[in-house]
Design a protein around this motif. Structure first.
Motif, PDB file in Angstrom:
ATOM      1  N   VAL A 295       0.836  -1.203   0.000  1.00 52.07           N
ATOM      2  CA  VAL A 295       0.000   0.000   0.000  1.00 52.07           C
ATOM      3  C   VAL A 295       0.869   1.251   0.000  1.00 52.07           C
ATOM      4  O   VAL A 295       0.635   2.196  -0.762  1.00 52.07           O
ATOM      5  CB  VAL A 295      -0.950  -0.005   1.205  1.00 52.07           C
ATOM      6  N   ALA A 296       1.904   1.247   0.835  1.00 49.01           N
ATOM      7  CA  ALA A 296       2.785   2.417   0.920  1.00 49.01           C
ATOM      8  C   ALA A 296       3.476   2.686  -0.412  1.00 49.01           C
ATOM      9  O   ALA A 296       3.678   3.843  -0.802  1.00 49.01           O
ATOM     10  CB  ALA A 296       3.819   2.207   2.022  1.00 49.01           C
ATOM     11  N   THR A 297       3.814   1.621  -1.121  1.00 48.09           N
ATOM     12  CA  THR A 297       4.532   1.775  -2.384  1.00 48.09           C
ATOM     13  C   THR A 297       3.713   2.551  -3.396  1.00 48.09           C
ATOM     14  O   THR A 297       4.202   3.480  -4.044  1.00 48.09           O
ATOM     15  CB  THR A 297       4.912   0.395  -2.960  1.00 48.09           C
ATOM     16  N   TYR A 298       2.430   2.203  -3.551  1.00 45.10           N
ATOM     17  CA  TYR A 298       1.655   2.947  -4.552  1.00 45.10           C
ATOM     18  C   TYR A 298       1.039   4.215  -3.983  1.00 45.10           C
ATOM     19  O   TYR A 298       0.766   5.165  -4.726  1.00 45.10           O
ATOM     20  CB  TYR A 298       0.629   2.069  -5.265  1.00 45.10           C
ATOM     21  N   ALA A 299       0.847   4.274  -2.655  1.00 48.94           N
ATOM     22  CA  ALA A 299       0.271   5.480  -2.054  1.00 48.94           C
ATOM     23  C   ALA A 299       1.232   6.661  -2.145  1.00 48.94           C
ATOM     24  O   ALA A 299       0.806   7.822  -2.114  1.00 48.94           O
ATOM     25  CB  ALA A 299      -0.099   5.219  -0.599  1.00 48.94           C
ATOM     26  N   THR A 300       2.526   6.399  -2.266  1.00 49.01           N
ATOM     27  CA  THR A 300       3.532   7.462  -2.375  1.00 49.01           C
ATOM     28  C   THR A 300       3.996   7.666  -3.813  1.00 49.01           C
ATOM     29  O   THR A 300       4.944   8.405  -4.060  1.00 49.01           O
ATOM     30  CB  THR A 300       4.750   7.133  -1.488  1.00 49.01           C
ATOM     31  N   PHE A 301       3.314   7.034  -4.757  1.00 53.69           N
ATOM     32  CA  PHE A 301       3.692   7.121  -6.168  1.00 53.69           C
ATOM     33  C   PHE A 301       2.800   8.150  -6.862  1.00 53.69           C
ATOM     34  O   PHE A 301       1.568   8.046  -6.852  1.00 53.69           O
ATOM     35  CB  PHE A 301       3.544   5.750  -6.821  1.00 53.69           C
ATOM     36  N   ALA A 302       3.422   9.149  -7.483  1.00 48.95           N
ATOM     37  CA  ALA A 302       2.655  10.242  -8.097  1.00 48.95           C
ATOM     38  C   ALA A 302       1.682   9.735  -9.147  1.00 48.95           C
ATOM     39  O   ALA A 302       0.562  10.240  -9.269  1.00 48.95           O
ATOM     40  CB  ALA A 302       3.615  11.257  -8.713  1.00 48.95           C
ATOM     41  N   GLY A 303       2.098   8.726  -9.909  1.00 45.22           N
ATOM     42  CA  GLY A 303       1.222   8.210 -10.962  1.00 45.22           C
ATOM     43  C   GLY A 303      -0.084   7.680 -10.418  1.00 45.22           C
ATOM     44  O   GLY A 303      -1.142   7.807 -11.067  1.00 45.22           O
ATOM     45  N   MET A 304      -0.043   7.087  -9.215  1.00 46.23           N
ATOM     46  CA  MET A 304      -1.266   6.533  -8.638  1.00 46.23           C
ATOM     47  C   MET A 304      -2.245   7.638  -8.263  1.00 46.23           C
ATOM     48  O   MET A 304      -3.457   7.464  -8.373  1.00 46.23           O
ATOM     49  CB  MET A 304      -0.917   5.672  -7.427  1.00 46.23           C
ATOM     50  N   TRP A 305      -1.733   8.781  -7.854  1.00 49.16           N
ATOM     51  CA  TRP A 305      -2.620   9.898  -7.521  1.00 49.16           C
ATOM     52  C   TRP A 305      -3.282  10.452  -8.784  1.00 49.16           C
ATOM     53  O   TRP A 305      -4.440  10.862  -8.758  1.00 49.16           O
ATOM     54  CB  TRP A 305      -1.833  10.989  -6.780  1.00 49.16           C
ATOM     55  N   HIS A 306      -2.549  10.439  -9.898  1.00 45.63           N
ATOM     56  CA  HIS A 306      -3.162  10.846 -11.167  1.00 45.63           C
ATOM     57  C   HIS A 306      -4.295   9.886 -11.533  1.00 45.63           C
ATOM     58  O   HIS A 306      -5.372  10.306 -11.981  1.00 45.63           O
ATOM     59  CB  HIS A 306      -2.119  10.853 -12.286  1.00 45.63           C
ATOM     60  N   VAL A 307      -4.060   8.589 -11.363  1.00 48.74           N
ATOM     61  CA  VAL A 307      -5.096   7.587 -11.647  1.00 48.74           C
ATOM     62  C   VAL A 307      -6.319   7.822 -10.768  1.00 48.74           C
ATOM     63  O   VAL A 307      -7.469   7.779 -11.229  1.00 48.74           O
ATOM     64  CB  VAL A 307      -4.550   6.157 -11.441  1.00 48.74           C
ATOM     65  N   ALA A 308      -6.068   8.063  -9.475  1.00 43.29           N
ATOM     66  CA  ALA A 308      -7.176   8.259  -8.529  1.00 43.29           C
ATOM     67  C   ALA A 308      -8.025   9.473  -8.913  1.00 43.29           C
ATOM     68  O   ALA A 308      -9.266   9.422  -8.834  1.00 43.29           O
ATOM     69  CB  ALA A 308      -6.618   8.420  -7.121  1.00 43.29           C
ATOM     70  N   ARG A 309      -7.370  10.565  -9.313  1.00 41.56           N
ATOM     71  CA  ARG A 309      -8.134  11.763  -9.688  1.00 41.56           C
ATOM     72  C   ARG A 309      -8.983  11.525 -10.934  1.00 41.56           C
ATOM     73  O   ARG A 309     -10.086  12.056 -11.069  1.00 41.56           O
ATOM     74  CB  ARG A 309      -7.175  12.935  -9.930  1.00 41.56           C
ATOM     75  N   THR A 310      -8.470  10.711 -11.849  1.00 42.68           N
ATOM     76  CA  THR A 310      -9.182  10.471 -13.116  1.00 42.68           C
ATOM     77  C   THR A 310     -10.302   9.452 -12.966  1.00 42.68           C
ATOM     78  O   THR A 310     -11.378   9.607 -13.556  1.00 42.68           O
ATOM     79  CB  THR A 310      -8.193   9.986 -14.192  1.00 42.68           C
ATOM     80  N   HIS A 311     -10.058   8.409 -12.161  1.00 38.84           N
ATOM     81  CA  HIS A 311     -10.975   7.267 -12.140  1.00 38.84           C
ATOM     82  C   HIS A 311     -11.591   7.022 -10.759  1.00 38.84           C
ATOM     83  O   HIS A 311     -12.009   5.907 -10.467  1.00 38.84           O
ATOM     84  CB  HIS A 311     -10.224   6.000 -12.591  1.00 38.84           C
ATOM     85  N   TRP A 312     -11.710   8.058  -9.923  1.00 42.24           N
ATOM     86  CA  TRP A 312     -12.173   7.817  -8.553  1.00 42.24           C
ATOM     87  C   TRP A 312     -13.613   7.311  -8.511  1.00 42.24           C
ATOM     88  O   TRP A 312     -13.958   6.479  -7.670  1.00 42.24           O
ATOM     89  CB  TRP A 312     -12.017   9.084  -7.709  1.00 42.24           C
ATOM     90  N   ARG A 313     -14.453   7.763  -9.425  1.00 46.59           N
ATOM     91  CA  ARG A 313     -15.841   7.280  -9.426  1.00 46.59           C
ATOM     92  C   ARG A 313     -15.893   5.781  -9.735  1.00 46.59           C
ATOM     93  O   ARG A 313     -16.611   5.023  -9.072  1.00 46.59           O
ATOM     94  CB  ARG A 313     -16.687   8.054 -10.444  1.00 46.59           C
ATOM     95  N   THR A 314     -15.125   5.376 -10.746  1.00 46.33           N
ATOM     96  CA  THR A 314     -15.072   3.950 -11.085  1.00 46.33           C
ATOM     97  C   THR A 314     -14.518   3.146  -9.913  1.00 46.33           C
ATOM     98  O   THR A 314     -15.019   2.065  -9.588  1.00 46.33           O
ATOM     99  CB  THR A 314     -14.195   3.735 -12.332  1.00 46.33           C
ATOM    100  N   GLY A 315     -13.471   3.673  -9.275  1.00 44.17           N
ATOM    101  CA  GLY A 315     -12.872   2.966  -8.140  1.00 44.17           C
ATOM    102  C   GLY A 315     -13.850   2.783  -6.997  1.00 44.17           C
ATOM    103  O   GLY A 315     -13.918   1.695  -6.392  1.00 44.17           O
ATOM    104  N   LEU A 316     -14.613   3.813  -6.678  1.00 48.19           N
ATOM    105  CA  LEU A 316     -15.593   3.704  -5.594  1.00 48.19           C
ATOM    106  C   LEU A 316     -16.687   2.695  -5.943  1.00 48.19           C
ATOM    107  O   LEU A 316     -17.135   1.916  -5.088  1.00 48.19           O
ATOM    108  CB  LEU A 316     -16.214   5.076  -5.304  1.00 48.19           C
ATOM    109  N   ALA A 317     -17.137   2.715  -7.192  1.00 46.24           N
ATOM    110  CA  ALA A 317     -18.173   1.772  -7.609  1.00 46.24           C
ATOM    111  C   ALA A 317     -17.665   0.329  -7.519  1.00 46.24           C
ATOM    112  O   ALA A 317     -18.393  -0.577  -7.074  1.00 46.24           O
ATOM    113  CB  ALA A 317     -18.623   2.087  -9.035  1.00 46.24           C
TER     114      ALA A 317
END
Length: 405
Positions: A295-317
């Protein structure tokens, strides 16, 4: 010193070792696998589908290797008497948006050299009476097999050709010099060194970490493996006649996932899935498994934050439906309304190793990188099992010019 060491006992690593021995009879080839048996991760936790190559961008490695790999997989299964079945597949559209996407998918499939047949809703019902949709695409060249059995056969081939497969062996360091590559291996609590002229790494869920050991995963080219849990259900035996072919929804073209589908397995049973839920453990198949380092590895990765901002609705669903059988069921009832919540029985999960770049790009194609004496298969999710033989050829082609150096 060995000729080649292959890291990873999944289908890509085993096919690669077998390809080396085919081209170089008598070569000293060692496969090291950290688990106690081969095919313990993506190769052994999937739908068993022999993909046709419908979805992939024309000219991409996936498009090229999937079609060739499907033929090679059938040939190998025939040779080794491993069961397979050409079930065919229907991609089903249940909304006007999906009908438009299905038209684009039809064009892509034909650009990839596939023979496919568009169906209207009535023709779909005639072919699959329990499946509902506005339109569908019939892909006759899709099939199913048992990839774990393929991996076991490949491991036997390697041993028979004079190679070796060493399990329960973890790579802890990679040191590349001008004349050789030295691996530090941990086995039964002890560390040993193994050297080879060339090393191939097919590490799946650990691909980014081993690439970093080789100095490949730094700076602007950094990628991160993000685990996505693929959760499955199985249908009760009394529903095994529900469908005669594989039933897929129309996928979201912005995501590298194919959606929750119905799959006739090689044993006659039917599975439902997978979804694509952000995982909290790369190798934790139990629901709710958490590995803090992962979890720490991707939580501190900038690319993962870009993914989260783009696809957060899909992720929550996806997370919601993961914890609710009724929510998960609705994904399937869009095209198979006969199913009820009581039809969803527990089944083992899988985990997809998805490479993400620093800018948040979800890598859609296979990704291979190399140094002077190593080749790393960095992104090889579905359809890597179908494509394993041509991926192996591609990787060995990259080695060949340096094989004698």
């Amino acid at each position: 010193m060995r000729d080649v060491i292959v890291v990873g006992g999944g289908i890509v690593g085993l096919a690669t070792a077998s390809e080396i021995l085919r081209r170089r009879p008598g070569a000293d080839v060692l496969v090291v696998e950290k688990e106690s048996e081969v095919a313990q991760h993506q190769s052994g936790h999937n739908s068993g589908v022999i993909h046709a190559g419908v979805y992939y961008a024309p000219g991409s490695l996936k498009a090229r290797f999937c079609r060739e790999g499907a033929a090679r997989t059938r040939e190998y299964c025939t040779e080794k008497r491993i069961p397979f079945s050409d079930t065919g597949k229907l991609v089903v559209a249940t909304s006007t948006v999906e009908v438009e996407r299905l038209s684009d998918l039809t064009d892509r499939a034909r650009a990839n050299g596939l023979t496919v047949t568009p169906l209207d809703g009535g023709a779909l019902r005639e072919r699959e009476p329990r499946v509902a949709g506005l339109a569908a695409l019939h892909v006759p060249s899709t099939g199913i097999t048992d990839y774990s059995a393929v991996c076991r056969a490949l491991a036997s081939d390697i041993s028979a050709a004079g190679g070796a497969v060493r399990t329960s062996t973890v790579v802890t360091a990679i040191d590349e010099a001008s004349a050789a590559v030295t691996l530090t291996l941990r086995e039964n609590g002890w560390e040993t060194l193994e050297s080879a002229r060339q090393v191939i790494v097919c590490a799946g869920l650990q691909a980014d970490r081993l690439a970093r050991m080789s100095g490949l995963n730094h700076g602007r080219d950094t990628f991160q493996i993000v685990p996505f849990r693929g959760e499955y259900y199985r249908l009760p035996a009394r529903r095994n006649d529900l469908i005669s072919s594989l039933i897929y929804p129309v996928p979201d073209p912005d995501l590298p996932f194919l959606g929750v589908h119905l799959t006739r397995m090689i044993d006659g049973s039917i599975t439902v899935g997978p979804n694509a839920v952000l995982g909290f453990s790369r190798e934790g198949y139990r629901k709710g498994a958490v590995h803090p380092r992962d979890v720490a590895t991707y939580a501190t990765f900038a690319g993962m934050w870009h993914v989260a901002r783009t696809h957060w609705r899909t992720g929550l669903a996806e997370q919601r439906d993961s914890w609710s059988r009724r929510g998960y069921l609705e994904l399937v009832r869009r095209y198979c309304p006969d199913l009820t919540v009581d039809d969803l029985l527990p089944a083992p999960a899988g985990i997809r190793a998805q490479a993400v770049l620093r800018d948040g790009t979800l890598v859609h194609d296979f990704l291979v990188r190399r140094t002077g004496r190593t080749v790393h298969v960095c992104n090889a999710p579905s359809p890597a099992a179908t494509s394993a033989f041509p991926i192996a050829q591609h990787v060995v082609d990259l080695l060949e010019p340096r094989a004698q150096s």
